[in-house]
Each structure stands twice: as C-alpha cells, then as structure tokens.
Design a protein around this motif. Structure first.
Motif, PDB file in Angstrom:
ATOM      1  N   SER A 143      51.947  53.109  48.284  1.00  0.00           N
ATOM      2  CA  SER A 143      52.108  51.703  48.651  1.00  0.00           C
ATOM      3  C   SER A 143      50.944  50.901  48.086  1.00  0.00           C
ATOM      4  CB  SER A 143      52.145  51.556  50.184  1.00  0.00           C
ATOM      5  OG  SER A 143      52.155  50.192  50.560  1.00  0.00           O
ATOM      6  N   GLY A 144      51.242  50.017  47.157  1.00  0.00           N
ATOM      7  CA  GLY A 144      50.224  49.133  46.604  1.00  0.00           C
ATOM      8  C   GLY A 144      50.080  47.922  47.506  1.00  0.00           C
ATOM      9  N   VAL A 145      48.972  47.845  48.232  1.00  0.00           N
ATOM     10  CA  VAL A 145      48.751  46.760  49.188  1.00  0.00           C
ATOM     11  C   VAL A 145      47.908  45.681  48.515  1.00  0.00           C
ATOM     12  CG1 VAL A 145      47.806  46.126  51.443  1.00  0.00           C
ATOM     13  CG2 VAL A 145      48.857  48.392  51.113  1.00  0.00           C
ATOM     14  N   PHE A 146      48.568  44.618  48.103  1.00  0.00           N
ATOM     15  CA  PHE A 146      47.887  43.511  47.431  1.00  0.00           C
ATOM     16  C   PHE A 146      47.519  42.473  48.489  1.00  0.00           C
ATOM     17  CE2 PHE A 146      49.878  45.694  44.027  1.00  0.00           C
ATOM     18  CZ  PHE A 146      49.060  45.488  42.922  1.00  0.00           C
ATOM     19  N   LEU A 147      46.211  42.337  48.720  1.00  0.00           N
ATOM     20  CA  LEU A 147      45.708  41.482  49.790  1.00  0.00           C
ATOM     21  C   LEU A 147      45.550  40.057  49.266  1.00  0.00           C
ATOM     22  CD1 LEU A 147      43.168  44.105  51.101  1.00  0.00           C
ATOM     23  CD2 LEU A 147      45.290  43.408  52.239  1.00  0.00           C
ATOM     24  N   ASP A 148      46.661  39.331  49.260  1.00  0.00           N
ATOM     25  CA  ASP A 148      46.697  37.966  48.724  1.00  0.00           C
ATOM     26  C   ASP A 148      46.349  36.957  49.818  1.00  0.00           C
ATOM     27  OD1 ASP A 148      47.558  39.191  46.402  1.00  0.00           O
ATOM     28  OD2 ASP A 148      49.676  38.787  46.780  1.00  0.00           O
ATOM     29  N   ASP A 149      45.202  37.141  50.424  1.00  0.00           N
ATOM     30  CA  ASP A 149      44.713  36.305  51.523  1.00  0.00           C
ATOM     31  C   ASP A 149      44.789  34.823  51.131  1.00  0.00           C
ATOM     32  OD1 ASP A 149      43.093  34.950  53.416  1.00  0.00           O
ATOM     33  OD2 ASP A 149      41.878  36.736  53.747  1.00  0.00           O
ATOM     34  N   PHE A 150      45.477  34.015  51.969  1.00  0.00           N
ATOM     35  CA  PHE A 150      45.673  32.603  51.630  1.00  0.00           C
ATOM     36  C   PHE A 150      44.371  31.812  51.649  1.00  0.00           C
ATOM     37  CE2 PHE A 150      45.761  32.575  56.222  1.00  0.00           C
ATOM     38  CZ  PHE A 150      45.214  31.350  56.584  1.00  0.00           C
ATOM     39  N   THR A 151      43.323  32.371  52.256  1.00  0.00           N
ATOM     40  CA  THR A 151      42.029  31.678  52.291  1.00  0.00           C
ATOM     41  C   THR A 151      41.142  32.037  51.104  1.00  0.00           C
ATOM     42  OG1 THR A 151      40.886  33.418  53.564  1.00  0.00           O
ATOM     43  CG2 THR A 151      42.096  31.745  54.821  1.00  0.00           C
ATOM     44  N   TYR A 152      41.586  32.956  50.269  1.00  0.00           N
ATOM     45  CA  TYR A 152      40.748  33.497  49.198  1.00  0.00           C
ATOM     46  C   TYR A 152      41.273  33.112  47.823  1.00  0.00           C
ATOM     47  CZ  TYR A 152      39.200  37.219  45.957  1.00  0.00           C
ATOM     48  OH  TYR A 152      38.736  37.917  44.878  1.00  0.00           O
ATOM     49  N   HIS A 153      40.401  32.510  47.020  1.00  0.00           N
ATOM     50  CA  HIS A 153      40.752  32.126  45.647  1.00  0.00           C
ATOM     51  C   HIS A 153      39.602  32.534  44.728  1.00  0.00           C
ATOM     52  CE1 HIS A 153      43.896  29.707  47.507  1.00  0.00           C
ATOM     53  NE2 HIS A 153      42.976  29.175  48.283  1.00  0.00           N
ATOM     54  N   SER A 154      39.870  32.525  43.446  1.00  0.00           N
ATOM     55  CA  SER A 154      38.821  32.896  42.479  1.00  0.00           C
ATOM     56  C   SER A 154      37.860  31.751  42.222  1.00  0.00           C
ATOM     57  CB  SER A 154      39.463  33.319  41.156  1.00  0.00           C
ATOM     58  OG  SER A 154      40.114  32.213  40.554  1.00  0.00           O
ATOM     59  N   TYR A 155      38.251  30.548  42.605  1.00  0.00           N
ATOM     60  CA  TYR A 155      37.444  29.375  42.292  1.00  0.00           C
ATOM     61  C   TYR A 155      36.706  28.874  43.532  1.00  0.00           C
ATOM     62  CZ  TYR A 155      41.738  27.358  44.213  1.00  0.00           C
ATOM     63  OH  TYR A 155      42.821  27.089  45.005  1.00  0.00           O
ATOM     64  N   LYS A 156      35.686  28.039  43.281  1.00  0.00           N
ATOM     65  CA  LYS A 156      34.913  27.430  44.352  1.00  0.00           C
ATOM     66  C   LYS A 156      35.308  25.960  44.500  1.00  0.00           C
ATOM     67  CE  LYS A 156      30.951  30.470  43.437  1.00  0.00           C
ATOM     68  NZ  LYS A 156      31.567  31.176  42.293  1.00  0.00           N
ATOM     69  N   LEU A 157      34.874  25.355  45.578  1.00  0.00           N
ATOM     70  CA  LEU A 157      35.272  23.985  45.879  1.00  0.00           C
ATOM     71  C   LEU A 157      34.917  23.017  44.759  1.00  0.00           C
ATOM     72  CD1 LEU A 157      36.444  21.941  47.888  1.00  0.00           C
ATOM     73  CD2 LEU A 157      34.162  21.752  48.913  1.00  0.00           C
ATOM     74  N   PHE A 158      33.703  23.151  44.190  1.00  0.00           N
ATOM     75  CA  PHE A 158      33.286  22.188  43.161  1.00  0.00           C
ATOM     76  C   PHE A 158      34.118  22.318  41.890  1.00  0.00           C
ATOM     77  CE2 PHE A 158      31.164  25.031  40.296  1.00  0.00           C
ATOM     78  CZ  PHE A 158      30.589  26.018  41.066  1.00  0.00           C
ATOM     79  N   ASP A 159      34.825  23.463  41.706  1.00  0.00           N
ATOM     80  CA  ASP A 159      35.681  23.621  40.535  1.00  0.00           C
ATOM     81  C   ASP A 159      36.869  22.658  40.567  1.00  0.00           C
ATOM     82  OD1 ASP A 159      34.145  25.692  39.460  1.00  0.00           O
ATOM     83  OD2 ASP A 159      35.201  27.196  40.648  1.00  0.00           O
ATOM     84  N   MET A 160      37.201  22.152  41.773  1.00  0.00           N
ATOM     85  CA  MET A 160      38.358  21.263  41.918  1.00  0.00           C
ATOM     86  C   MET A 160      37.979  19.786  41.824  1.00  0.00           C
ATOM     87  SD  MET A 160      40.486  23.068  45.017  1.00  0.00           S
ATOM     88  CE  MET A 160      39.148  22.904  46.203  1.00  0.00           C
ATOM     89  N   VAL A 161      36.671  19.529  41.746  1.00  0.00           N
ATOM     90  CA  VAL A 161      36.196  18.141  41.786  1.00  0.00           C
ATOM     91  C   VAL A 161      36.181  17.535  40.393  1.00  0.00           C
ATOM     92  CG1 VAL A 161      34.280  16.631  42.412  1.00  0.00           C
ATOM     93  CG2 VAL A 161      34.829  18.618  43.834  1.00  0.00           C
ATOM     94  N   GLY A 162      36.799  16.337  40.287  1.00  0.00           N
ATOM     95  CA  GLY A 162      36.783  15.582  39.042  1.00  0.00           C
ATOM     96  C   GLY A 162      35.915  14.355  39.184  1.00  0.00           C
TER      97      GLY A 162
END
Length: 278
Positions: free
Chosen positions: A33-52
């Motif tokens: 069983s491949g358990v892919f932990l796609d936690d909705f709170t976890y992303h590869s980017y940080k908050l400042f990466d979204m700032v324009g």
C-alpha cells in the motif's frame, strides 16, 4: 498474505523507501500500500512565494498549486510503474488530512509501515530523527521499518537484546514479517553494565528461542554504556545490515526521561532499523 504500507511525501519522494518496500512485498508476497500523505496544510512553497506587487497573487497561487499537484502525480505514477515492473500486488492511498493522524490510522490496518528516517512532511529540513518520525514511532500500531537515505540490499541482521520483553517481542515480530532473512548472517548483540551484570539476561532462554529461528546466529557481548557501545559497534558494520530493536515504549513519561536507542541510531547511522514495541 500480509499488508505492507509505505509512507511517501509526494513532494519529496523517497526512492529508498520505494525500493525497500518493493523488495519486502516481493519476498513476503504481500500487498503493498503506497500511502501518499497529501496533507492539505502542506505545500512545497512558502507564503512569500505567493506575494506579488499588489499582495497575494491569485495567479501565483494557482501556478504553485498546479506545480505541487503535478509533482505529487509524478511521484504516484513512478510508484505505480515500479510496482507493475516488479509484478507485485499494490494499492494507492491519497490521504489528504493531517499527515501524522492519517499515518497512525494506516498503521492500525497494516502489518508493517516503512518510512524514511528523514521524513518531515513539511518544507523544512531536519536531521534524523525528525519530529514527524519520532511522533509516529510513539503512536504507531504496528512494527515500523526506518529507511536510510540510500538503498542497500540487506545482507546481515543484528538483533539487539537487553533482556527486556520489548527486545524479545521485536525479534518475534521481525521473524513473523521477514522469515526469509533467517538465511542471512545473524548476530545477537547485548551490552552489559560491568558494575551490575556478569551474564546475558536469561541467556539459556534467549539462546533456545533464537536458535529455533536463527540456528547460525552468533552472540556478541559488549560492556559499558549501551548508548555509547551499540552505536560505536554498529558503525564498524557494513551499510547492508538491518538492526532489529524494541526501542520505543508506550509511556510518554519514560520517553521524556530516557532517550530511545532508535533515536541514537537514526542520529548516528544510516542503516535500516526494524522497530516494534508492545
């Protein structure tokens, strides 16, 4: 048939975990069983990466979310392709809630869980033992195999025995999960405090038990502080060695006062560990 679960971070995929999991599933004819932990709170980017230039950019956010989704899908496709190539039975779980809770739940319905020693399930890097792995080991409901950064085919087994019920239970669970490793070189290692002990605890009973499963096992007795002697001794052994231990106890209070041997080995060595506790 047994059920082997392998924990994956789809954003930082562990190839070592995959290779060990496939090998274990093939040898034991288990469902993987491949358990892919796609936690909705976890992303590869940080908050400042979204700032324009005008604050949080919807376009940047959309681009980053899409990139993460593609990375996770690529990891899933790689897992599936490798399982098909190995001709093993497999399933895929995408667990989207809080990762630690999801993985503990998966462990209830697994015979064993494999997880990389440096897994964090966050974009922060930590040296083993990571907070996530330590938390998981404290609450897991089945044996765990801690996977090193680099895959090495296992050629030798070391059974750590200290006379405790936990250490014997770990040997039992290891034999249940991986009986084919009875054919590998096996060594039982015990550390004695020279001021308190002169003989291996219950020497006749443990030898009688081990000989039933590992008749060619050799016995090594070290003297001194186990926290120093065991890591030092294991550092002299090849990376192709798997260490079996009953390291973690259920009581959080006892863990507060006494560091686990598993923690020490994860910190100082890069070898696979089989851990089971009652």
């Amino acid at each position: 048939m047994k059920k082997v679960s392998a924990a994956f971070d789809g954003l930082k995929f562990s190839e070592g975990t995959l290779q060990h999991a496939i090998e274990l599933a093939k040898q034991s004819k288990s469902l993987l069983s491949g358990v892919f932990l796609d936690d909705f709170t976890y992303h590869s980017y940080k908050l400042f990466d979204m700032v324009g230039s005008q604050g949080v950019s919807k376009d940047k956010m959309k681009h980053l979310l899409t990139a993460d989704k593609q990375t996770r899908q690529k990891a899933t496709d790689h897992y599936e392709n490798e399982c098909k190539k190995a001709q093993i039975n497999y399933v895929i779980h995408h667990d989207k809630n809080i990762a630690i809770h999801e993985l503990i739940k998966e462990s209830i319905y697994s015979d064993i869980v494999l997880i990389s020693a440096d897994e964090t399930l966050s974009h922060f890097e930590e040296e083993p033992p990571t907070g996530f792995v330590k938390d998981f080991l404290m609450h897991v409901e089945c044996p765990v195999m801690i996977i090193p950064r680099t895959y090495h085919k296992i050629e030798k087994v070391v059974l750590l025995y200290d006379g405790s019920i936990a250490s014997v239970f770990a040997i039992k669970m290891f034999n249940y999960m991986m009986p084919w490793m009875q054919n590998l070189g096996t060594e039982v290692v015990t550390v004695l405090d020279p001021e308190k002990e002169k003989h291996i605890p219950q020497a006749n009973l443990i030898k009688e038990f081990v000989d039933c499963h590992y008749p060619k096992a050799i016995y090594t007795v070290l003297k001194g502080d186990e926290k120093k002697e065991i890591p030092a001794y294991l550092k002299k052994i090849t990376n192709n060695t798997l260490v079996v231990l009953g390291a973690y106890q259920r009581g959080a209070i006892s863990m507060y006062f006494k560091a686990s041997m598993a923690d020490l080995l994860m910190e100082e060595l890069d070898i696979p560990l089989f851990i089971a506790h009652k």
